[in-house]
Design a protein around this motif. Structure first.
Motif, mmCIF file in Angstrom:
data_model
loop_
_atom_site.group_PDB
_atom_site.id
_atom_site.type_symbol
_atom_site.label_atom_id
_atom_site.label_comp_id
_atom_site.label_asym_id
_atom_site.label_seq_id
_atom_site.Cartn_x
_atom_site.Cartn_y
_atom_site.Cartn_z
ATOM 1 N N ASP A 129 -16.648 85.015 149.981
ATOM 2 C CA ASP A 129 -16.251 84.008 150.959
ATOM 3 C C ASP A 129 -17.066 82.728 150.864
ATOM 4 O OD1 ASP A 129 -14.048 85.175 152.379
ATOM 5 O OD2 ASP A 129 -15.443 86.628 153.201
ATOM 6 N N LEU A 130 -18.175 82.739 150.135
ATOM 7 C CA LEU A 130 -18.899 81.489 149.917
ATOM 8 C C LEU A 130 -18.036 80.480 149.166
ATOM 9 C CD1 LEU A 130 -22.444 82.870 149.083
ATOM 10 C CD2 LEU A 130 -21.709 81.731 151.178
ATOM 11 N N GLU A 131 -17.015 80.982 148.475
ATOM 12 C CA GLU A 131 -16.081 80.083 147.797
ATOM 13 C C GLU A 131 -15.257 79.268 148.792
ATOM 14 O OE1 GLU A 131 -15.523 79.405 144.315
ATOM 15 O OE2 GLU A 131 -17.560 80.171 144.531
ATOM 16 N N LEU A 132 -15.231 79.689 150.057
ATOM 17 C CA LEU A 132 -14.558 78.867 151.070
ATOM 18 C C LEU A 132 -15.146 77.463 151.105
ATOM 19 C CD1 LEU A 132 -14.124 81.290 154.105
ATOM 20 C CD2 LEU A 132 -12.318 80.140 152.834
ATOM 21 N N VAL A 133 -16.430 77.353 150.872
ATOM 22 C CA VAL A 133 -17.092 76.048 150.870
ATOM 23 C C VAL A 133 -17.073 75.438 149.481
ATOM 24 C CG1 VAL A 133 -19.233 74.808 151.373
ATOM 25 C CG2 VAL A 133 -18.602 76.802 152.748
ATOM 26 N N ARG A 134 -17.408 76.238 148.480
ATOM 27 C CA ARG A 134 -17.626 75.688 147.141
ATOM 28 C C ARG A 134 -16.365 75.636 146.297
ATOM 29 N NH1 ARG A 134 -22.818 79.465 146.625
ATOM 30 N NH2 ARG A 134 -21.309 80.946 145.822
ATOM 31 N N GLY A 135 -15.360 76.416 146.674
ATOM 32 C CA GLY A 135 -14.196 76.592 145.818
ATOM 33 C C GLY A 135 -13.139 75.508 145.970
ATOM 34 N N SER A 136 -11.993 75.774 145.363
ATOM 35 C CA SER A 136 -10.884 74.818 145.340
ATOM 36 C C SER A 136 -10.124 74.848 146.665
ATOM 37 C CB SER A 136 -9.925 75.183 144.200
ATOM 38 O OG SER A 136 -9.293 76.423 144.490
ATOM 39 N N PRO A 137 -9.273 73.843 146.918
ATOM 40 C CA PRO A 137 -8.437 73.865 148.131
ATOM 41 C C PRO A 137 -7.574 75.115 148.240
ATOM 42 C CG PRO A 137 -8.390 71.681 147.131
ATOM 43 C CD PRO A 137 -9.133 72.581 146.176
ATOM 44 N N GLU A 138 -7.178 75.695 147.107
ATOM 45 C CA GLU A 138 -6.354 76.906 147.133
ATOM 46 C C GLU A 138 -7.071 78.050 147.848
ATOM 47 O OE1 GLU A 138 -4.022 79.932 144.027
ATOM 48 O OE2 GLU A 138 -5.352 78.364 143.266
ATOM 49 N N VAL A 139 -8.397 78.146 147.682
ATOM 50 C CA VAL A 139 -9.173 79.203 148.342
ATOM 51 C C VAL A 139 -9.099 79.042 149.857
ATOM 52 C CG1 VAL A 139 -11.490 80.169 148.648
ATOM 53 C CG2 VAL A 139 -10.736 79.432 146.374
ATOM 54 N N ARG A 140 -9.233 77.808 150.319
ATOM 55 C CA ARG A 140 -9.204 77.552 151.766
ATOM 56 C C ARG A 140 -7.798 77.726 152.327
ATOM 57 N NH1 ARG A 140 -13.156 74.538 149.607
ATOM 58 N NH2 ARG A 140 -11.846 72.821 148.918
ATOM 59 N N GLN B 56 -20.888 69.325 149.404
ATOM 60 C CA GLN B 56 -21.872 68.390 148.859
ATOM 61 C C GLN B 56 -23.170 68.404 149.671
ATOM 62 O OE1 GLN B 56 -19.995 64.543 148.906
ATOM 63 N NE2 GLN B 56 -18.100 65.306 147.984
ATOM 64 N N TYR B 57 -23.246 69.305 150.644
ATOM 65 C CA TYR B 57 -24.281 69.159 151.659
ATOM 66 C C TYR B 57 -25.569 69.919 151.354
ATOM 67 C CZ TYR B 57 -26.284 68.521 156.292
ATOM 68 O OH TYR B 57 -27.102 68.163 157.340
ATOM 69 N N GLY B 58 -25.925 70.128 150.138
ATOM 70 C CA GLY B 58 -27.248 70.682 149.895
ATOM 71 C C GLY B 58 -27.291 72.186 149.805
ATOM 72 N N SER B 59 -28.101 72.794 150.629
ATOM 73 C CA SER B 59 -28.562 74.161 150.408
ATOM 74 C C SER B 59 -27.463 75.208 150.572
ATOM 75 C CB SER B 59 -29.707 74.496 151.356
ATOM 76 O OG SER B 59 -29.210 74.785 152.646
ATOM 77 N N GLN B 60 -27.654 76.318 149.848
ATOM 78 C CA GLN B 60 -26.761 77.452 150.000
ATOM 79 C C GLN B 60 -26.899 78.056 151.391
ATOM 80 O OE1 GLN B 60 -27.403 80.268 146.846
ATOM 81 N NE2 GLN B 60 -26.046 79.187 145.437
ATOM 82 N N GLY B 61 -28.081 77.951 151.957
ATOM 83 C CA GLY B 61 -28.291 78.470 153.302
ATOM 84 C C GLY B 61 -27.383 77.814 154.315
ATOM 85 N N GLN B 62 -27.225 76.497 154.213
ATOM 86 C CA GLN B 62 -26.342 75.779 155.134
ATOM 87 C C GLN B 62 -24.882 76.157 154.892
ATOM 88 O OE1 GLN B 62 -28.122 72.213 153.756
ATOM 89 N NE2 GLN B 62 -29.005 71.682 155.738
ATOM 90 N N GLN B 63 -24.519 76.359 153.627
ATOM 91 C CA GLN B 63 -23.159 76.781 153.319
ATOM 92 C C GLN B 63 -22.892 78.185 153.861
ATOM 93 O OE1 GLN B 63 -22.780 76.306 149.063
ATOM 94 N NE2 GLN B 63 -22.525 74.095 149.207
ATOM 95 N N ARG B 64 -23.907 79.049 153.780
ATOM 96 C CA ARG B 64 -23.757 80.407 154.320
ATOM 97 C C ARG B 64 -23.630 80.372 155.844
ATOM 98 N NH1 ARG B 64 -27.580 81.561 149.928
ATOM 99 N NH2 ARG B 64 -26.541 82.981 148.468
#
Length: 371
Positions: free
Chosen positions: A121-132, A282-290
């Motif tokens: 589910d981390l791909e929700l942030v990092r992945g393509s629009p198709e994932v979201r 684009q917002y930096g840390s993986q922690g914030q994405q998590r």
């Protein structure tokens, strides 16, 4: 709602396995590639008829077998249901409720509700629009089971329109104008239903996710979720959306014919995730994405519970290893005994003694469950 039993036959690496659940929290312990995630995938399939792994049915069936079956006994406020999903290598899947075959799969949806949270589910942030888009569609299927039919109808029309455009690439617009107009009308009608439901779902989910995000981040960050449709929706009135859809198709028709593909519609939508007004990817840390993904999942749980008036199941697939101790505690505190929870892990070190004492612990090894 409470999952009482789960019975797997020839599913993934399970040959014959029955599990009786007798605690609000079940922890599945084992090394990687033993079958922990497969078990959660079976539960997810019963709830949504989808897999977050995007596997084809034949990939879900144990090697050397032609048929796999998932059976579950589920307790809800309205009563107990026996659910069965049968997967076939060479033909279509089928579903049954209380041993009665269900003709339309849409009528199987909504009986069982579950939210899956995995490292994918981390791909929700990092992945393509198709994932979201896929994430939003899966949520909508649980909120409004008829959406599965609406989405299927749209995708079917989209495939047929694309095939027509590809066949017509060497034609002039005048030669195909009348037939293309028929496909346009069908695409607009079906696509408008998808767009409006996606918009309403995000409007309901966004404030809940923002509140969870503020709690987890100690109000240090502000989360904004916005639906960014490929077709401008204005005030979300059906007539306005349809008109905007038609207008944009007309603008792009020559390019679509040249490329042989549909460029306008909800299959090109985006869900924007911003932290402090900056795109999250684009917002930096993986922690914030998590933190963002954790807020989304907790918001899904809350929204489904509000809509169906019962808490859904929570499936946590190796996700604790992806979270630092603070976020782990936020998640486990939010869960408590409110949601029946199935958790996979490679070791028990992440759990406090009170969690372990109140949980059912099962060990998974090579497709077998050991108490």
């Amino acid at each position: 709602m409470y999952l009482r039993t789960l019975h797997l036959r020839n599913f993934r690496n399970y040959q014959e396995q029955k599990i009786d659940f007798h605690a609000a929290k079940t922890i599945l312990v084992g090394n990687n590639a033993q079958g922990k995630s497969n078990l959660l995938e079976a539960v997810e399939l019963l709830a949504t008829l989808r897999s977050h792994r995007m596997a084809k049915d034949r990939e879900l069936i144990k090697d050397g077998e032609d048929i796999a079956q998932i059976n579950a006994s589920l307790e809800r406020v309205a009563g107990t249901s026996d659910l069965t999903l049968t997967l076939r290598r060479n033909s279509r899947r089928s579903v049954a409720v209380n041993s009665e075959k269900v003709r339309r799969q849409m009528d199987f949806l909504g009986i069982f509700n579950a939210v899956e949270f995995s490292s994918l589910d981390l791909e929700l942030v990092r992945g393509s629009p198709e994932v979201r888009r896929s994430w939003l569609d899966t949520l909508l299927i649980q909120l409004e089971p008829v959406y599965a039919h609406i989405l299927h109808q749209y995708n079917q029309i989209l495939r047929q329109r694309n095939a027509f455009l590809k066949r017509s690439q060497q034609s002039t617009f005048k030669d195909i104008e009348s037939e293309l107009a028929i496909w346009d009308a069908q695409l607009v009608t079906a696509g408008t239903r998808v767009i409006r439901r996606r918009e309403r779902a995000i409007q309901r989910l966004a404030p809940i996710a923002a509140a969870w995000h503020a709690t987890i981040s100690n109000s240090q960050e502000v989360l904004h979720i916005n639906y960014d449709p490929n077709v401008p929706i204005g005030k979300d009135q059906a007539e306005e959306v349809q008109q905007a859809f038609f207008d944009k198709i007309k603008q792009r028709s020559a390019i679509e014919l040249h490329r042989g593909i549909t460029l306008v519609g909800p299959h090109r939508d985006e869900v924007k995730l911003d932290i402090n007004e900056t795109p999250a990817r684009q917002y930096g840390s993986q922690g914030q994405q998590r933190t963002l993904v954790l807020a989304l999942k907790l918001a899904e749980l809350q929204l489904i519970e509000e809509v169906i008036n019962e808490p859904p199941l929570l499936l946590l697939d190796d996700v604790l290893a992806e979270l630092d101790p603070s976020r782990q505690n936020q998640l486990l505190d939010a869960v408590q005994n409110r949601f029946q929870t199935l958790i996979t892990t490679t070791h028990l070190g992440a759990f406090e003694s009170q969690w372990l004492n109140s949980s059912q612990v099962l060990f998974v090894k090579a497709g077998e469950i050991l108490q």
